[in-house]
Write a protein that holds these residues in place. Structure first.
Motif, PDB file in Angstrom:
ATOM      1  N   ARG A  99       2.452  96.151  53.740  1.00  0.00           N
ATOM      2  CA  ARG A  99       3.701  95.686  54.353  1.00  0.00           C
ATOM      3  C   ARG A  99       4.040  96.514  55.577  1.00  0.00           C
ATOM      4  O   ARG A  99       3.486  97.578  55.808  1.00  0.00           O
ATOM      5  CB  ARG A  99       4.849  95.763  53.350  1.00  0.00           C
ATOM      6  CG  ARG A  99       4.661  94.745  52.240  1.00  0.00           C
ATOM      7  CD  ARG A  99       5.848  94.663  51.354  1.00  0.00           C
ATOM      8  NE  ARG A  99       5.601  93.642  50.357  1.00  0.00           N
ATOM      9  CZ  ARG A  99       6.529  92.892  49.840  1.00  0.00           C
ATOM     10  NH1 ARG A  99       7.779  93.038  50.210  1.00  0.00           N
ATOM     11  NH2 ARG A  99       6.227  91.995  48.930  1.00  0.00           N
ATOM     12  N   LYS A 100       4.988  96.017  56.344  1.00  0.00           N
ATOM     13  CA  LYS A 100       5.468  96.684  57.547  1.00  0.00           C
ATOM     14  C   LYS A 100       6.969  96.923  57.392  1.00  0.00           C
ATOM     15  O   LYS A 100       7.669  96.086  56.840  1.00  0.00           O
ATOM     16  CB  LYS A 100       5.188  95.777  58.751  1.00  0.00           C
ATOM     17  CG  LYS A 100       5.617  96.328  60.064  1.00  0.00           C
ATOM     18  CD  LYS A 100       4.448  96.904  60.797  1.00  0.00           C
ATOM     19  CE  LYS A 100       4.852  97.312  62.198  1.00  0.00           C
ATOM     20  NZ  LYS A 100       4.708  98.690  62.439  1.00  0.00           N
ATOM     21  N   SER A 101       7.440  98.052  57.867  1.00  0.00           N
ATOM     22  CA  SER A 101       8.877  98.305  57.872  1.00  0.00           C
ATOM     23  C   SER A 101       9.567  97.230  58.702  1.00  0.00           C
ATOM     24  O   SER A 101       9.003  96.734  59.674  1.00  0.00           O
ATOM     25  CB  SER A 101       9.185  99.671  58.463  1.00  0.00           C
ATOM     26  OG  SER A 101       8.723 100.686  57.613  1.00  0.00           O
ATOM     27  N   ARG A 102      10.793  96.912  58.300  1.00  0.00           N
ATOM     28  CA  ARG A 102      11.531  95.857  58.991  1.00  0.00           C
ATOM     29  C   ARG A 102      13.003  96.249  59.059  1.00  0.00           C
ATOM     30  O   ARG A 102      13.446  97.134  58.319  1.00  0.00           O
ATOM     31  CB  ARG A 102      11.361  94.536  58.265  1.00  0.00           C
ATOM     32  CG  ARG A 102      11.814  94.559  56.826  1.00  0.00           C
ATOM     33  CD  ARG A 102      11.440  93.270  56.071  1.00  0.00           C
ATOM     34  NE  ARG A 102      11.759  93.378  54.673  1.00  0.00           N
ATOM     35  CZ  ARG A 102      12.968  93.232  54.141  1.00  0.00           C
ATOM     36  NH1 ARG A 102      13.991  92.981  54.923  1.00  0.00           N
ATOM     37  NH2 ARG A 102      13.165  93.332  52.842  1.00  0.00           N
ATOM     38  N   PRO A 103      13.766  95.605  59.940  1.00  0.00           N
ATOM     39  CA  PRO A 103      15.202  95.918  60.001  1.00  0.00           C
ATOM     40  C   PRO A 103      15.867  95.671  58.649  1.00  0.00           C
ATOM     41  O   PRO A 103      15.579  94.690  57.971  1.00  0.00           O
ATOM     42  CB  PRO A 103      15.729  94.942  61.055  1.00  0.00           C
ATOM     43  CG  PRO A 103      14.530  94.604  61.887  1.00  0.00           C
ATOM     44  CD  PRO A 103      13.364  94.628  60.937  1.00  0.00           C
ATOM     45  N   MET A 104      16.747  96.564  58.248  1.00  0.00           N
ATOM     46  CA  MET A 104      17.378  96.500  56.936  1.00  0.00           C
ATOM     47  C   MET A 104      18.854  96.126  56.998  1.00  0.00           C
ATOM     48  O   MET A 104      19.523  96.109  55.971  1.00  0.00           O
ATOM     49  CB  MET A 104      17.249  97.859  56.221  1.00  0.00           C
ATOM     50  CG  MET A 104      15.844  98.194  55.773  1.00  0.00           C
ATOM     51  SD  MET A 104      15.461  97.359  54.222  1.00  0.00           S
ATOM     52  CE  MET A 104      14.147  96.277  54.754  1.00  0.00           C
ATOM     53  N   GLU A 105      19.371  95.838  58.181  1.00  0.00           N
ATOM     54  CA  GLU A 105      20.784  95.466  58.268  1.00  0.00           C
ATOM     55  C   GLU A 105      21.037  94.267  57.356  1.00  0.00           C
ATOM     56  O   GLU A 105      20.274  93.315  57.331  1.00  0.00           O
ATOM     57  CB  GLU A 105      21.172  95.122  59.710  1.00  0.00           C
ATOM     58  CG  GLU A 105      21.301  96.340  60.611  1.00  0.00           C
ATOM     59  CD  GLU A 105      19.949  96.932  61.017  1.00  0.00           C
ATOM     60  OE1 GLU A 105      18.933  96.226  60.970  1.00  0.00           O
ATOM     61  OE2 GLU A 105      19.932  98.116  61.371  1.00  0.00           O
ATOM     62  N   GLY A 106      22.110  94.335  56.600  1.00  0.00           N
ATOM     63  CA  GLY A 106      22.453  93.266  55.674  1.00  0.00           C
ATOM     64  C   GLY A 106      21.780  93.386  54.316  1.00  0.00           C
ATOM     65  O   GLY A 106      22.098  92.640  53.397  1.00  0.00           O
ATOM     66  N   GLU A 107      20.844  94.325  54.169  1.00  0.00           N
ATOM     67  CA  GLU A 107      20.167  94.554  52.887  1.00  0.00           C
ATOM     68  C   GLU A 107      20.965  95.584  52.092  1.00  0.00           C
ATOM     69  O   GLU A 107      21.754  96.340  52.639  1.00  0.00           O
ATOM     70  CB  GLU A 107      18.760  95.086  53.120  1.00  0.00           C
ATOM     71  CG  GLU A 107      17.850  94.144  53.883  1.00  0.00           C
ATOM     72  CD  GLU A 107      17.288  93.028  53.031  1.00  0.00           C
ATOM     73  OE1 GLU A 107      17.118  93.240  51.815  1.00  0.00           O
ATOM     74  OE2 GLU A 107      17.033  91.953  53.584  1.00  0.00           O
ATOM     75  N   ARG A 108      20.716  95.643  50.806  1.00  0.00           N
ATOM     76  CA  ARG A 108      21.351  96.659  49.977  1.00  0.00           C
ATOM     77  C   ARG A 108      20.333  97.730  49.614  1.00  0.00           C
ATOM     78  O   ARG A 108      19.124  97.478  49.586  1.00  0.00           O
ATOM     79  CB  ARG A 108      21.947  96.042  48.716  1.00  0.00           C
ATOM     80  CG  ARG A 108      20.922  95.547  47.726  1.00  0.00           C
ATOM     81  CD  ARG A 108      21.581  95.203  46.385  1.00  0.00           C
ATOM     82  NE  ARG A 108      20.631  94.666  45.447  1.00  0.00           N
ATOM     83  CZ  ARG A 108      19.799  95.383  44.698  1.00  0.00           C
ATOM     84  NH1 ARG A 108      19.786  96.694  44.794  1.00  0.00           N
ATOM     85  NH2 ARG A 108      18.963  94.811  43.846  1.00  0.00           N
ATOM     86  N   ALA A 109      20.843  98.906  49.349  1.00  0.00           N
ATOM     87  CA  ALA A 109      19.979 100.001  48.898  1.00  0.00           C
ATOM     88  C   ALA A 109      19.489  99.699  47.486  1.00  0.00           C
ATOM     89  O   ALA A 109      20.131  98.971  46.725  1.00  0.00           O
ATOM     90  CB  ALA A 109      20.757 101.315  48.900  1.00  0.00           C
ATOM     91  N   TYR A 110      18.336 100.240  47.141  1.00  0.00           N
ATOM     92  CA  TYR A 110      17.842 100.155  45.770  1.00  0.00           C
ATOM     93  C   TYR A 110      18.801 100.895  44.845  1.00  0.00           C
ATOM     94  O   TYR A 110      19.390 101.912  45.234  1.00  0.00           O
ATOM     95  CB  TYR A 110      16.467 100.824  45.666  1.00  0.00           C
ATOM     96  CG  TYR A 110      15.286  99.977  46.049  1.00  0.00           C
ATOM     97  CD1 TYR A 110      15.226  99.298  47.265  1.00  0.00           C
ATOM     98  CD2 TYR A 110      14.194  99.874  45.206  1.00  0.00           C
ATOM     99  CE1 TYR A 110      14.116  98.532  47.613  1.00  0.00           C
ATOM    100  CE2 TYR A 110      13.080  99.122  45.547  1.00  0.00           C
ATOM    101  CZ  TYR A 110      13.044  98.455  46.757  1.00  0.00           C
ATOM    102  OH  TYR A 110      11.955  97.706  47.097  1.00  0.00           O
TER     103      TYR A 110
END
Length: 117
Positions: free
Chosen positions: A13-24
């Motif tokens: 996988r490749k890192s991607r923008p995380m805006e709008g995602e939640r933390a684990y």
């Protein structure tokens, strides 16, 4: 609950923008860490310390890691000593640990494996 990804899935996988995602969550972190030997969760980040023969090998690893993180556009905190390097990953935009951290942790292990080879 997010399912654990294998080491191979993470590396692909490749890192991607995380805006709008939640933390684990803590439990999701623990499940995912079971796929990454040597990593632990402390103080809001996943971390691992790599051991080397000498300062030259340590800095060679740091330089190789710098190339990888540049291509991922995701950057760890490093603590560098004579024969060790501690690597800490977390994602500021989610306020905790994200998939990007696990992707980059798996890729850090791959850089370390190449450094030993």
């Amino acid at each position: 609950m997010k399912p654990a990804l294998t080491r191979q899935q993470l590396v692909s996988r490749k890192s991607r923008p995380m805006e709008g995602e939640r933390a684990y969550t803590d439990s999701e972190i623990e499940v995912q860490l079971s796929e990454l030997a040597g990593w632990s969760f402390r103080h809001g980040a996943i971390e691992r310390t790599y051991a080397f023969r000498d300062y030259h090998d340590t800095i060679a690893f740091v330089n190789a890691l710098a190339w990888m993180v540049h291509s991922e556009d995701h950057h760890p905190d490093l603590q560098v000593g004579y024969n060790r390097c501690a690597v800490r990953w977390n994602t500021h935009s989610v306020g905790g640990v994200s998939e990007n951290d696990f992707v980059c942790a798996a890729k850090s292990d791959a850089v370390f494996a190449r450094a030993l080879g």
